[in-house]
Design an enzyme around this catalytic site. Sequence first.
Site, PDB file in Angstrom:
ATOM      1  CG  ASP A 168      -1.827   1.234   1.266  1.00 38.50           C
ATOM      2  OD1 ASP A 168      -2.604   1.769   0.390  1.00 38.50           O
ATOM      3  OD2 ASP A 168      -1.825   1.738   2.477  1.00 38.50           O
ATOM      4  CB  SER A 169       0.273   4.987  -0.474  1.00 35.27           C
ATOM      5  OG  SER A 169      -0.839   4.889   0.273  1.00 35.27           O
ATOM      6  CB  CYS A 175      -3.179   0.503  -2.302  1.00 37.69           C
ATOM      7  SG  CYS A 175      -3.257   2.255  -3.031  1.00 37.69           S
ATOM      8  CB  CYS A 214      -9.517   4.532   0.544  1.00 32.05           C
ATOM      9  SG  CYS A 214      -7.987   5.124   1.311  1.00 32.05           S
ATOM     10  CG  HIS A 260      -5.441   5.076   4.546  1.00 35.80           C
ATOM     11  ND1 HIS A 260      -4.883   4.577   3.636  1.00 35.80           N
ATOM     12  CD2 HIS A 260      -4.401   5.768   5.481  1.00 35.80           C
ATOM     13  CE1 HIS A 260      -3.404   4.899   3.687  1.00 35.80           C
ATOM     14  NE2 HIS A 260      -3.061   5.483   4.570  1.00 35.80           N
TER      15      HIS A 260
END
Length: 261
Positions: free
Chosen positions: A7-8, A70, A180, A182
């Site tokens: 993921d980022s 992601c 997303c 997150h």
Amino acid sequence: MAIGIFDSGVGGLTVLKEIRKVLPNEKIYYLGDTARVPYGEKTKELIIRYSKQITEFLLEKNTDVIVVACNTATSLALEELNRTFKIPIIGVVDAGVKTALDTTKNSKIGVIGTKATIHSKKYEIEIKKRNSKMEVYSKPCPLFVPVIEEGIVEGEIVNQLVKMYLDEFEGKIDSLILGCTHYPLLKSTIKNIYPDIEIVDPAKETATDLKKILISKNLMKNDGEKGFETKYYVTDGQEKFRKIGTMFLNEKINCVELVKL
Ligand code: DGL
């Protein structure tokens, strides 16, 4: 045999958590591209370039399968990754689409994600491909990621942000895809404010999809030695990753290695 996940930043840990539940005995390598987060503000070309670099790094660790944990990289780079690399590489969007279609009763689905994910229209296209009667309401929520990366996941600021972005969905959709990785950290706030909306987190279904792939390709090895700890790599800020990551996983992250891609 090992599973690579990337993921980022810390967001993909929400996917890792689900993967570990269904595949507790596999070795896992996780990379968070913390030097270059957020991906959601970047162009397709950059996201593809970063995703390829990370895939090459994970291949050096002898991973046999990769999960793009992601939504942004899945939406913009997954096809290119599958064209370039030979091992199975899966993303999170398919799982989100499947779960949302099973969840909605009024055929009105909301999708929230980064600017890049929403502008790519990936979710909308995939939902309509499977069922053209669905109505899809999409909205980028660019302030969520920086706030979550700071470890702020509840309280007045979060309530206000959630309302600012999501009020327009109320009374329309009955299911909301957290597009997303997150965003699952905001699940309880969203649920509190909009109790009638079902929240769809693609992570669980992604983990199930991964297990099916491992079984079908005979890749399940169960050889994570006793006590084998997931290996974490970041491109910047080991300490911050350890701190915020611990919050994401609800367990202590001991060792995070810094890598240069
Ligand atoms: N966690 C990532 C996603 O699922 C994006 C965060 C970012 O903008 O880098 O889209």
